[in-house]
Motif scaffolding. Sequence first.
Motif, mmCIF file in Angstrom:
data_model
loop_
_atom_site.group_PDB
_atom_site.id
_atom_site.type_symbol
_atom_site.label_atom_id
_atom_site.label_comp_id
_atom_site.label_asym_id
_atom_site.label_seq_id
_atom_site.Cartn_x
_atom_site.Cartn_y
_atom_site.Cartn_z
ATOM 1 N N GLU A 10 -30.784 -15.811 69.101
ATOM 2 C CA GLU A 10 -32.368 -16.605 68.924
ATOM 3 C C GLU A 10 -32.123 -17.859 70.043
ATOM 4 O O GLU A 10 -33.255 -18.245 70.561
ATOM 5 C CB GLU A 10 -32.539 -17.174 67.522
ATOM 6 C CG GLU A 10 -33.753 -17.916 67.315
ATOM 7 C CD GLU A 10 -34.138 -18.106 65.921
ATOM 8 O OE1 GLU A 10 -34.634 -19.101 65.590
ATOM 9 O OE2 GLU A 10 -33.211 -17.669 65.038
ATOM 10 N N ILE A 11 -31.134 -18.482 69.952
ATOM 11 C CA ILE A 11 -30.958 -19.677 70.798
ATOM 12 C C ILE A 11 -31.162 -19.228 72.353
ATOM 13 O O ILE A 11 -31.868 -19.839 73.070
ATOM 14 C CB ILE A 11 -29.595 -20.247 70.646
ATOM 15 C CG1 ILE A 11 -29.311 -21.036 69.412
ATOM 16 C CG2 ILE A 11 -29.296 -21.566 71.893
ATOM 17 C CD1 ILE A 11 -28.008 -21.568 69.085
ATOM 18 N N PHE A 12 -30.533 -18.121 72.884
ATOM 19 C CA PHE A 12 -30.504 -17.787 73.940
ATOM 20 C C PHE A 12 -32.230 -17.382 74.315
ATOM 21 O O PHE A 12 -32.555 -17.647 75.736
ATOM 22 C CB PHE A 12 -29.673 -16.663 74.215
ATOM 23 C CG PHE A 12 -28.029 -16.972 74.028
ATOM 24 C CD1 PHE A 12 -27.696 -18.054 73.996
ATOM 25 C CD2 PHE A 12 -27.153 -15.770 74.147
ATOM 26 C CE1 PHE A 12 -26.529 -18.311 73.897
ATOM 27 C CE2 PHE A 12 -25.956 -16.159 73.818
ATOM 28 C CZ PHE A 12 -25.504 -17.427 73.738
ATOM 29 N N ALA A 13 -32.923 -16.665 73.513
ATOM 30 C CA ALA A 13 -34.021 -16.100 73.499
ATOM 31 C C ALA A 13 -35.106 -17.179 73.948
ATOM 32 O O ALA A 13 -36.095 -17.193 74.753
ATOM 33 C CB ALA A 13 -34.582 -15.277 72.591
ATOM 34 N N ARG A 14 -35.070 -18.507 73.150
ATOM 35 C CA ARG A 14 -35.840 -19.578 73.253
ATOM 36 C C ARG A 14 -35.598 -20.202 74.796
ATOM 37 O O ARG A 14 -36.683 -20.409 75.327
ATOM 38 C CB ARG A 14 -35.322 -20.790 72.156
ATOM 39 C CG ARG A 14 -35.965 -20.529 70.887
ATOM 40 C CD ARG A 14 -35.688 -21.732 70.150
ATOM 41 N NE ARG A 14 -36.702 -21.880 68.584
ATOM 42 C CZ ARG A 14 -36.443 -22.803 68.087
ATOM 43 N NH1 ARG A 14 -35.622 -23.824 68.321
ATOM 44 N NH2 ARG A 14 -37.289 -22.755 66.905
ATOM 45 N N LEU A 15 -34.220 -20.187 75.268
ATOM 46 C CA LEU A 15 -34.227 -21.033 76.627
ATOM 47 C C LEU A 15 -34.468 -20.173 77.571
ATOM 48 O O LEU A 15 -34.556 -20.634 78.734
ATOM 49 C CB LEU A 15 -32.395 -21.015 76.427
ATOM 50 C CG LEU A 15 -32.263 -22.252 75.301
ATOM 51 C CD1 LEU A 15 -30.547 -22.735 75.769
ATOM 52 C CD2 LEU A 15 -32.649 -23.494 75.570
ATOM 53 N N LYS A 16 -34.790 -19.023 77.568
ATOM 54 C CA LYS A 16 -35.216 -17.955 78.583
ATOM 55 C C LYS A 16 -36.991 -17.799 78.409
ATOM 56 O O LYS A 16 -37.499 -17.127 79.283
ATOM 57 C CB LYS A 16 -34.795 -16.623 78.305
ATOM 58 C CG LYS A 16 -33.171 -16.619 78.433
ATOM 59 C CD LYS A 16 -32.834 -16.933 79.648
ATOM 60 C CE LYS A 16 -31.346 -16.866 79.872
ATOM 61 N NZ LYS A 16 -30.816 -18.385 79.946
ATOM 62 N N SER A 17 -37.525 -18.565 77.501
ATOM 63 C CA SER A 17 -38.997 -18.057 77.276
ATOM 64 C C SER A 17 -39.700 -19.034 78.355
ATOM 65 O O SER A 17 -39.379 -20.002 78.723
ATOM 66 C CB SER A 17 -39.293 -18.534 75.658
ATOM 67 O OG SER A 17 -39.162 -20.030 75.644
ATOM 68 N N PHE A 20 -40.268 -22.358 76.910
ATOM 69 C CA PHE A 20 -39.268 -23.427 77.325
ATOM 70 C C PHE A 20 -39.320 -24.034 78.564
ATOM 71 O O PHE A 20 -39.334 -25.308 78.722
ATOM 72 C CB PHE A 20 -37.736 -22.770 77.242
ATOM 73 C CG PHE A 20 -36.667 -23.730 77.672
ATOM 74 C CD1 PHE A 20 -36.112 -25.019 76.939
ATOM 75 C CD2 PHE A 20 -36.027 -23.783 78.951
ATOM 76 C CE1 PHE A 20 -35.208 -25.539 77.343
ATOM 77 C CE2 PHE A 20 -35.213 -24.599 79.376
ATOM 78 C CZ PHE A 20 -34.724 -25.457 78.503
ATOM 79 N N HIS A 21 -39.820 -23.281 79.703
ATOM 80 C CA HIS A 21 -40.435 -23.963 80.992
ATOM 81 C C HIS A 21 -41.549 -24.919 81.009
ATOM 82 O O HIS A 21 -41.397 -25.942 81.541
ATOM 83 C CB HIS A 21 -40.408 -22.792 82.110
ATOM 84 C CG HIS A 21 -39.342 -22.215 82.224
ATOM 85 N ND1 HIS A 21 -39.268 -20.755 82.735
ATOM 86 C CD2 HIS A 21 -37.921 -22.266 82.048
ATOM 87 C CE1 HIS A 21 -38.379 -20.331 82.871
ATOM 88 N NE2 HIS A 21 -37.198 -21.217 82.540
ATOM 89 N N GLU A 22 -42.449 -24.826 79.923
ATOM 90 C CA GLU A 22 -43.215 -25.575 79.749
ATOM 91 C C GLU A 22 -43.104 -26.715 79.053
ATOM 92 O O GLU A 22 -43.444 -28.053 79.184
ATOM 93 C CB GLU A 22 -44.471 -24.816 78.781
ATOM 94 C CG GLU A 22 -45.124 -23.754 79.657
ATOM 95 C CD GLU A 22 -46.151 -22.842 78.570
ATOM 96 O OE1 GLU A 22 -46.159 -23.479 77.504
ATOM 97 O OE2 GLU A 22 -46.937 -21.847 78.938
ATOM 98 N N THR A 37 -38.733 -31.763 71.010
ATOM 99 C CA THR A 37 -38.822 -30.244 70.888
ATOM 100 C C THR A 37 -37.749 -29.967 72.102
ATOM 101 O O THR A 37 -37.018 -28.978 71.614
ATOM 102 C CB THR A 37 -40.037 -29.565 71.130
ATOM 103 O OG1 THR A 37 -40.986 -30.113 70.165
ATOM 104 C CG2 THR A 37 -39.619 -28.124 71.071
ATOM 105 N N LEU A 38 -37.845 -30.221 73.243
ATOM 106 C CA LEU A 38 -36.864 -29.939 74.234
ATOM 107 C C LEU A 38 -35.446 -30.185 73.771
ATOM 108 O O LEU A 38 -34.469 -29.047 73.731
ATOM 109 C CB LEU A 38 -37.094 -30.516 75.559
ATOM 110 C CG LEU A 38 -36.234 -30.075 76.768
ATOM 111 C CD1 LEU A 38 -36.312 -28.951 77.267
ATOM 112 C CD2 LEU A 38 -36.221 -31.421 77.827
ATOM 113 N N PRO A 86 -38.233 -26.017 86.754
ATOM 114 C CA PRO A 86 -37.953 -25.942 85.274
ATOM 115 C C PRO A 86 -36.954 -24.833 85.216
ATOM 116 O O PRO A 86 -36.107 -24.878 84.244
ATOM 117 C CB PRO A 86 -39.308 -25.247 84.736
ATOM 118 C CG PRO A 86 -40.297 -25.773 85.522
ATOM 119 C CD PRO A 86 -39.774 -25.801 86.901
ATOM 120 N N GLU A 87 -36.897 -23.849 85.944
ATOM 121 C CA GLU A 87 -35.984 -22.701 85.966
ATOM 122 C C GLU A 87 -34.485 -23.373 86.311
ATOM 123 O O GLU A 87 -33.556 -22.674 85.948
ATOM 124 C CB GLU A 87 -36.176 -21.654 86.961
ATOM 125 C CG GLU A 87 -37.564 -20.838 86.571
ATOM 126 C CD GLU A 87 -38.920 -21.465 87.080
ATOM 127 O OE1 GLU A 87 -38.719 -22.378 87.712
ATOM 128 O OE2 GLU A 87 -39.847 -20.934 86.809
#
Length: 202
Positions: A10-17, A20-22, A37-38, A86-87
Amino acid sequence: MQAISSDATEIFARLKSAAFHELVVSSMAGERDAISTLFTWIQPAIYRYCRSRIGRSGSAYSSADDVAQEICVAVYGALSRYGDEPESFLPFVYGIAAHKVADHYRRAGRDRSDPAADVPDGVDTSASPEQQIMAADLRERLSDLLDTLPPRQREILRLRLIVGLSAQETATAVGLTPTAVRVTQHRALVKLRAALRPNEWI
Protein backbone atom coordinates in the motif's frame (compact mmCIF):
# COMPACT_ATOMS: atom_id res chain seq x y z
CA MET A 1 12.06 -15.44 0.99
CA GLN A 2 9.31 -13.59 2.82
CA ALA A 3 6.77 -11.76 0.70
CA ILE A 4 6.35 -8.01 0.97
CA SER A 5 3.62 -7.18 3.49
CA SER A 6 0.28 -5.75 2.39
CA ASP A 7 1.11 -2.57 4.34
CA ALA A 8 4.33 -2.14 2.35
CA THR A 9 2.46 -2.77 -0.92
CA GLU A 10 0.00 0.00 0.00
CA ILE A 11 2.88 2.37 0.82
CA PHE A 12 4.55 1.66 -2.53
CA ALA A 13 1.29 2.12 -4.46
CA ARG A 14 0.71 5.55 -2.89
CA LEU A 15 4.22 6.72 -3.76
CA LYS A 16 3.73 5.69 -7.39
CA SER A 17 0.39 7.41 -7.84
CA ALA A 18 -0.41 10.56 -9.77
CA ALA A 19 -1.84 11.95 -6.52
CA PHE A 20 1.63 11.71 -4.96
CA HIS A 21 3.16 13.75 -7.78
CA GLU A 22 0.42 16.35 -7.33
CA LEU A 23 1.23 16.45 -3.61
CA VAL A 24 4.88 17.12 -4.41
CA VAL A 25 3.95 20.01 -6.72
CA SER A 26 1.58 21.51 -4.13
CA SER A 27 4.17 21.08 -1.37
CA MET A 28 6.80 22.82 -3.47
CA ALA A 29 4.35 25.73 -3.71
CA GLY A 30 4.21 25.87 0.10
CA GLU A 31 0.67 24.58 0.66
CA ARG A 32 0.52 23.49 4.32
CA ASP A 33 -2.09 20.76 3.95
CA ALA A 34 -0.19 19.24 1.02
CA ILE A 35 3.07 19.27 2.97
CA SER A 36 1.41 17.55 5.92
CA THR A 37 -0.05 14.84 3.67
CA LEU A 38 3.21 14.46 1.78
CA PHE A 39 5.11 13.66 4.97
CA THR A 40 2.36 11.31 6.12
CA TRP A 41 2.92 9.38 2.89
CA ILE A 42 6.73 9.36 2.79
CA GLN A 43 7.44 8.75 6.50
CA PRO A 44 6.75 4.97 6.40
CA ALA A 45 9.20 4.50 3.51
CA ILE A 46 11.85 6.57 5.33
CA TYR A 47 11.40 4.52 8.50
CA ARG A 48 11.63 1.24 6.56
CA TYR A 49 14.84 2.39 4.89
CA CYS A 50 16.47 3.49 8.15
CA ARG A 51 15.46 0.33 9.96
CA SER A 52 16.90 -1.81 7.17
CA ARG A 53 20.18 0.14 7.17
CA ILE A 54 20.68 0.62 10.91
CA GLY A 55 18.76 -2.26 12.47
CA ARG A 56 17.87 -2.65 16.12
CA SER A 57 19.44 -1.27 19.26
CA GLY A 58 18.74 -4.17 21.58
CA SER A 59 15.05 -4.92 21.09
CA ALA A 60 14.07 -1.53 19.66
CA TYR A 61 14.67 0.57 16.54
CA SER A 62 15.36 3.73 18.54
CA SER A 63 18.54 4.77 16.69
CA ALA A 64 17.01 4.06 13.29
CA ASP A 65 13.86 5.98 14.17
CA ASP A 66 15.92 8.94 15.43
CA VAL A 67 17.75 9.07 12.09
CA ALA A 68 14.41 8.81 10.25
CA GLN A 69 13.22 11.89 12.17
CA GLU A 70 16.42 13.74 11.18
CA ILE A 71 15.76 12.85 7.55
CA CYS A 72 12.18 14.14 7.71
CA VAL A 73 13.39 17.44 9.20
CA ALA A 74 16.09 17.74 6.51
CA VAL A 75 13.62 16.98 3.70
CA TYR A 76 11.23 19.59 5.10
CA GLY A 77 14.04 22.15 5.22
CA ALA A 78 15.09 21.39 1.65
CA LEU A 79 11.57 21.25 0.21
CA SER A 80 11.40 24.95 -0.67
CA ARG A 81 14.67 24.61 -2.60
CA TYR A 82 13.64 21.49 -4.52
CA GLY A 83 13.23 22.47 -8.16
CA ASP A 84 13.28 19.17 -10.03
CA GLU A 85 10.42 17.13 -11.51
CA PRO A 86 7.95 15.45 -9.10
CA GLU A 87 9.05 12.07 -10.49
CA SER A 88 12.56 12.72 -9.09
CA PHE A 89 11.38 13.57 -5.58
CA LEU A 90 11.84 10.10 -4.08
CA PRO A 91 15.46 9.80 -5.31
CA PHE A 92 15.99 13.28 -3.82
CA VAL A 93 14.66 12.02 -0.47
CA TYR A 94 16.87 8.93 -0.77
CA GLY A 95 19.93 11.12 -1.30
CA ILE A 96 19.21 12.94 1.96
CA ALA A 97 18.49 9.65 3.73
CA ALA A 98 21.74 8.03 2.56
CA HIS A 99 23.76 11.00 3.82
CA LYS A 100 22.01 11.01 7.20
CA VAL A 101 22.58 7.26 7.65
CA ALA A 102 26.25 7.72 6.75
CA ASP A 103 26.45 10.56 9.29
CA HIS A 104 24.93 8.26 11.91
CA TYR A 105 27.61 5.64 11.34
CA ARG A 106 30.36 8.23 11.39
CA ARG A 107 29.07 9.48 14.74
CA ALA A 108 28.75 5.96 16.08
CA GLY A 109 32.23 5.05 14.80
CA ARG A 110 31.22 1.59 13.70
CA ASP A 111 30.94 -0.47 10.55
CA ARG A 112 28.25 0.60 8.06
CA SER A 113 27.14 -2.92 7.09
CA ASP A 114 24.53 -3.71 9.74
CA PRO A 115 21.27 -4.39 7.90
CA ALA A 116 18.07 -5.65 9.44
CA ALA A 117 16.12 -7.48 6.76
CA ASP A 118 12.73 -7.61 8.42
CA VAL A 119 11.23 -4.16 8.80
CA PRO A 120 7.91 -4.28 10.66
CA ASP A 121 5.50 -1.36 10.23
CA GLY A 122 4.51 -1.63 13.90
CA VAL A 123 4.52 -3.86 16.95
CA ASP A 124 2.48 -7.05 16.57
CA THR A 125 0.83 -7.43 19.97
CA SER A 126 -1.10 -10.51 18.81
CA ALA A 127 2.03 -12.63 18.20
CA SER A 128 2.67 -15.44 20.66
CA PRO A 129 6.13 -15.85 22.28
CA GLU A 130 6.83 -18.71 19.86
CA GLN A 131 5.89 -16.55 16.85
CA GLN A 132 8.09 -13.72 18.15
CA ILE A 133 11.05 -16.09 18.46
CA MET A 134 10.46 -17.42 14.94
CA ALA A 135 10.24 -13.86 13.58
CA ALA A 136 13.51 -12.96 15.34
CA ASP A 137 15.18 -16.04 13.82
CA LEU A 138 13.89 -15.04 10.39
CA ARG A 139 15.21 -11.48 10.81
CA GLU A 140 18.62 -12.82 11.74
CA ARG A 141 18.67 -15.25 8.80
CA LEU A 142 17.63 -12.59 6.30
CA SER A 143 20.22 -10.22 7.72
CA ASP A 144 22.90 -12.90 7.31
CA LEU A 145 21.80 -13.46 3.71
CA LEU A 146 21.93 -9.75 2.89
CA ASP A 147 25.44 -9.61 4.37
CA THR A 148 26.61 -12.00 1.66
CA LEU A 149 25.83 -9.41 -1.04
CA PRO A 150 28.16 -6.64 -2.22
CA PRO A 151 27.16 -3.15 -0.93
CA ARG A 152 25.74 -1.99 -4.29
CA GLN A 153 23.48 -5.03 -4.57
CA ARG A 154 22.30 -4.63 -0.96
CA GLU A 155 21.45 -0.96 -1.51
CA ILE A 156 19.54 -1.63 -4.72
CA LEU A 157 17.49 -4.34 -3.01
CA ARG A 158 16.70 -1.92 -0.17
CA LEU A 159 15.56 0.79 -2.56
CA ARG A 160 13.54 -1.54 -4.77
CA LEU A 161 12.00 -3.89 -2.17
CA ILE A 162 11.98 -1.94 1.10
CA VAL A 163 11.58 1.70 0.02
CA GLY A 164 9.66 0.79 -3.14
CA LEU A 165 11.46 2.92 -5.72
CA SER A 166 11.01 2.09 -9.39
CA ALA A 167 13.98 0.99 -11.49
CA GLN A 168 14.17 4.52 -12.96
CA GLU A 169 14.03 6.18 -9.52
CA THR A 170 16.65 3.79 -8.17
CA ALA A 171 18.86 4.46 -11.18
CA THR A 172 18.62 8.20 -10.54
CA ALA A 173 19.44 7.68 -6.87
CA VAL A 174 22.51 5.46 -7.32
CA GLY A 175 23.86 6.81 -10.61
CA LEU A 176 23.16 3.81 -12.84
CA THR A 177 20.89 3.15 -15.81
CA PRO A 178 17.52 1.47 -15.20
CA THR A 179 18.79 -1.57 -17.11
CA ALA A 180 21.85 -1.80 -14.84
CA VAL A 181 19.58 -1.55 -11.79
CA ARG A 182 17.41 -4.43 -13.04
CA VAL A 183 20.45 -6.56 -13.85
CA THR A 184 22.01 -5.88 -10.44
CA GLN A 185 18.74 -6.66 -8.67
CA HIS A 186 18.36 -9.89 -10.64
CA ARG A 187 21.91 -11.00 -9.80
CA ALA A 188 21.37 -10.19 -6.11
CA LEU A 189 18.15 -12.21 -5.97
CA VAL A 190 19.75 -15.14 -7.79
CA LYS A 191 22.57 -15.13 -5.25
CA LEU A 192 20.13 -14.99 -2.33
CA ARG A 193 18.04 -17.85 -3.77
CA ALA A 194 21.17 -19.97 -4.22
CA ALA A 195 22.04 -19.41 -0.55
CA LEU A 196 18.62 -20.56 0.70
CA ARG A 197 18.40 -23.97 2.31
CA PRO A 198 15.73 -26.36 0.91
CA ASN A 199 13.48 -25.91 3.96
CA GLU A 200 13.56 -22.10 3.52
CA TRP A 201 11.71 -22.06 0.20
CA ILE A 202 8.06 -21.08 0.46
